[in-house]
Scaffold this motif. Structure first.
Motif, short mmCIF file in Angstrom:
data_model
loop_
_atom_site.label_atom_id
_atom_site.label_comp_id
_atom_site.label_asym_id
_atom_site.label_seq_id
_atom_site.Cartn_x
_atom_site.Cartn_y
_atom_site.Cartn_z
N GLN A 105 9.56 3.49 -2.55
CA GLN A 105 8.98 2.04 -3.08
C GLN A 105 8.06 3.10 -4.52
N ARG A 106 8.38 2.60 -5.84
CA ARG A 106 7.70 3.42 -6.76
C ARG A 106 7.52 2.40 -8.26
N VAL A 107 5.98 2.55 -8.55
CA VAL A 107 5.68 2.15 -10.20
C VAL A 107 5.90 3.26 -11.28
N ALA B 238 10.33 6.65 2.84
CA ALA B 238 10.94 7.47 2.91
C ALA B 238 9.91 8.53 2.66
N ARG B 239 10.58 9.42 3.94
CA ARG B 239 10.02 10.61 2.87
C ARG B 239 10.65 12.05 1.66
N ARG C 135 16.66 1.90 -0.54
CA ARG C 135 17.15 2.63 1.05
C ARG C 135 17.20 4.57 1.30
N THR C 136 17.00 4.98 2.06
CA THR C 136 17.15 6.19 1.94
C THR C 136 17.58 6.01 3.24
N ASP C 137 18.09 7.86 4.05
CA ASP C 137 18.14 7.97 5.26
C ASP C 137 17.01 8.26 5.80
N ASP D 279 0.76 -1.21 0.23
CA ASP D 279 0.01 -0.03 -0.37
C ASP D 279 0.63 1.07 -0.36
N SER D 280 2.41 1.05 0.12
CA SER D 280 3.09 2.39 0.29
C SER D 280 3.53 2.58 -0.90
N ILE D 281 3.48 1.33 -1.80
CA ILE D 281 3.86 1.91 -3.14
C ILE D 281 3.44 3.23 -4.50
#
Length: 428
Positions: free
Chosen positions: A257-259, A335-336, A250-252, A217-219
């Motif tokens: 996640q994205r498509v 991630a922000r 990976r970020t700080d 759901d976060s993508i």
């Protein structure tokens, strides 16, 4: 073993296991054979012999049967009966092999815990990128690496459509119809062209790469229906190609996640993966980037991945589902929003009137968006009517929130004839 689901993939698995019985027995050190199956239509000709196999009408009953020691789920769908059958097999301590990306994207962490609580495992090589052995690679071969990014072309239908549109100048609608005729797209292609199929696979890759719980759901999700031949031509002129990419990094502040449709420099390996092929690239701190290309779907390719998992389990291998114990998977943290490293392509249909371009530039400046290039196309519109010019903007690195805010202001100003179209540009 028992197989639930005898569609294209299920029938191919039965065929492969029958054709290569001796070969697979030598590889696994024990006999590997189908003893029971479950399918909705017993009378359908599937092109393989099912003589002597025990038939079940209910996949849950098959999963509970004492006549199997491994359950292969090839029905699909994130709900029942697939979910109930897989859970039943795991509670009985039976390993599961599945190609069901939707089920694992929705309930992967839960099922991984269930498997480990009952001393068994789930093989899901066939759920991601078909015949490409990316799950085994990430779960085992890259165990010594910290993965920073995993990305790829994860849907062959979309890749086929974009390839045909670019090479032959065909419309999206025409290419989709051809993909359906050839069997690359379903009668209802929504699952593919809106990016859901790619997103399910990306959710699994993220868990493998970063040791986090699955979170479909976060993508951030965009499909390819808005891509035009004009976009593909503009990309070519600028030295890019457009692909539907699934990207997890990976970020700080967490995991992104994205498509999304993405412009890629033509010299990148993934930019040159065409047709129905899939490709996955993984960035590891020790090995650098590795890229794997191969068939992403189809009976034989997917069956190959299913049988690879069957052989691993027959050998006695019982690895944690996502590479580390489910109890040690970290909660997914989104991630922000941050500055995107590759800029954006923006297509506008701008009214051909004094001050329009200046107003657009002002809105971009207000959001501190720097423009790398502006390309104007010929004016379009009926004689006597207000015409509009196609304008392509290429930005320097910026944040998507700023892009969206500037474009909303431009729309509100009434300077454009239709909604803007935005595509990310991915740098190496």
């Amino acid at each position: 073993m028992g197989i639930a689901g005898l569609g294209t993939v299920g029938a191919s698995v039965v065929r492969l296991l029958g054709d290569k019985t001796d070969h697979l027995s030598k590889r696994s050190g024990r006999d590997v054979a189908v003893t029971a199956v479950c399918a909705r239509d017993r009378g359908r000709d599937r092109g393989v012999s099912l003589d002597g196999l025990s038939w079940h009408d209910d996949p849950v009953a098959l999963a509970e049967s004492d006549g199997i020691d491994l359950f292969v789920e090839l029905m699909g769908g994130e709900g029942d009966p697939a979910a109930a059958a897989v859970s039943t097999a795991l509670r009985r301590g039976r390993p599961v092999v599945t190609a069901n990306k939707a089920l694992l994207a929705a309930r992967g962490t839960e099922l991984a815990r269930l498997a480990e609580e009952n001393g068994t495992t789930i093989g899901f090589e066939a759920a991601v990128a078909g015949g490409i052995p990316i799950v085994k690679t990430m779960r085992e071969a890259m165990a010594g690496n910290r993965v920073e990014r995993v990305y790829g072309i994860l849907n062959g239908t979309c890749n086929y459509i974009l390839t045909r549109m670019e090479e032959e100048g065909l419309s999206f609608a025409d290419c989709l119809a051809e993909a359906q005729r050839l069997g690359y797209a379903e009668a209802d292609p929504t699952f593919d062209i809106e990016g859901h199929d790619s997103a399910h696979k990306l959710a699994l890759l993220s868990s493998l790469a970063f040791g986090v719980t699955t979170d479909f759901d976060s993508i951030h999700l965009e499909g390819i229906a808005s891509i035009t031949t004009e976009d593909l031509k503009a990309a070519a002129e600028l030295g890019y190609r457009i692909k539907l990419l699934g990207v997890a990094r990976r970020t700080d502040t967490g995991i992104e996640q994205r498509v999304t449709p993405t412009m890629m420099p033509r010299n990148l390996a993934l930019a040159n993966v065409d047709g129905v092929l899939n490709a996955v690239a993984v960035d590891g701190d020790e090995v650098g980037e590795i890229t794997m290309v191969g068939p992403g779907a189809g009976g034989s390719a997917t069956a190959s991945a299913v049988v690879a998992d069957i052989v691993d389990i027959a050998r006695g291998r019982c690895l944690p589902v996502f590479g580390i114990p489910a109890a040690e998977l970290e909660p997914y943290r989104r991630a922000r929003m941050r500055k995107h490293a590759g800029g954006y392509y923006i297509r506008l249909s701008v009214y051909d009137r004094p001050g329009a371009f200046a107003a657009i530039a002002q809105r971009m400046a207000e959001e501190q968006i720097s423009l790398e290039s502006i390309v104007q196309k010929e004016a379009k519109g009926a004689k006597g009517a207000q015409s509009a010019r196609r304008v392509v903007l290429i930005t320097h690195d910026t944040m998507e929130a700023q892009i969206r805010k500037a474009l909303q202001a431009i729309e509100d100003d009434g300077q454009i004839a239709e909604r803007p179209h935005v595509i990310r540009i991915e740098k190496p």
